[in-house]
Design a protein around this motif. Structure first.
Motif, short mmCIF file in Angstrom:
data_model
loop_
_atom_site.label_atom_id
_atom_site.label_comp_id
_atom_site.label_asym_id
_atom_site.label_seq_id
_atom_site.Cartn_x
_atom_site.Cartn_y
_atom_site.Cartn_z
N GLU A 82 51.62 -32.38 47.65
CA GLU A 82 50.86 -31.80 46.55
C GLU A 82 51.14 -32.56 45.25
O GLU A 82 50.26 -32.81 44.44
N HIS A 85 45.12 -31.58 41.60
CA HIS A 85 46.11 -32.45 42.25
C HIS A 85 45.39 -33.60 42.96
O HIS A 85 44.25 -33.43 43.41
N HIS A 102 44.16 -25.92 37.90
CA HIS A 102 44.66 -27.26 37.61
C HIS A 102 44.41 -28.11 38.85
O HIS A 102 44.10 -27.59 39.91
ZN LIG Z 1 49.08 -26.87 41.95
#
Ligand SMILES: [Zn+2]
Ligand SMILES: Nc1nc2c(c(=O)[nH]1)N=C([C@H](O)[C@H](O)COP(=O)(O)OP(=O)(O)OP(=O)(O)O)CN2
Length: 142
Positions: A129, A44, A42
């Protein structure tokens, strides 16, 4: 009056990752990291804030030239991490889980050699993050 000042600069970069530890079994990784262990990974939009600290020059009024800090951050961080799959493209994260904590240490290590040329020193690396998760590293001095 003290002339010691902290100067900070922020950058934003996009990268994908998957939380995974080579010290754990697949099942343990799944259990520990949950959705963040999904093999597809995934992404960020990481915000990275670097702070240096030192004496403000009485003539230039600067701790260090912010444009030079930008150049260092581009070479040491952006060129290595931006639009990368951290776990596959960056050697360091092949053996270290790409947590915000480890990214903060990695960024510190990347920047340190550049800062040797400067009078001031690297003081703090902050990795956002997500809006809610942030890790800060201040080097060996903790
Ligand atoms: Zn992450
Ligand atoms: N100690 C750490 N814990 C976690 C880290 C980390 O770097 N250090 N990272 C993650 C994941 O990478 C993950 O992507 C975080 O996503 P998410 O849970 O969606 O993030 P938020 O907590 O900001 O979202 P909420 O909607 O508030 O849950 C996980 N853990």
């Amino acid at each position: 009056m003290s002339n010691i000042v902290e100067l900070s600069r922020r950058i934003m970069l996009c990268a994908s990752h998957r939380l995974h530890s080579t010290h754990l079994s697949d099942e343990e990784n799944k259990q520990l990291y949950g959705k963040c262990n999904n093999p597809n990974g995934h992404g960020h939009n990481y915000v990275i804030k670097v702070s240096v600290r030192g004496e403000k020059d009485p003539i230039t009024g600067m701790v260090m030239d912010a444009a030079i800090l930008k150049d260092y951050m581009t070479k040491a961080i952006m060129d290595v991490m931006d639009h990368k799959c951290l776990d596959k493209d960056v050697e360091y994260f092949k053996t270290q889980p790409s947590t915000a904590e480890n990214i903060a240490v990695f960024v510190w290590n990347q920047l340190s050699p550049y800062m040797e040329k400067e009078k001031c020193s690297l003081h703090k690396v902050k990795i956002f993050e997500t809006e809610n998760i942030c890790a800060t590293y201040k080097g060996m001095k903790a």
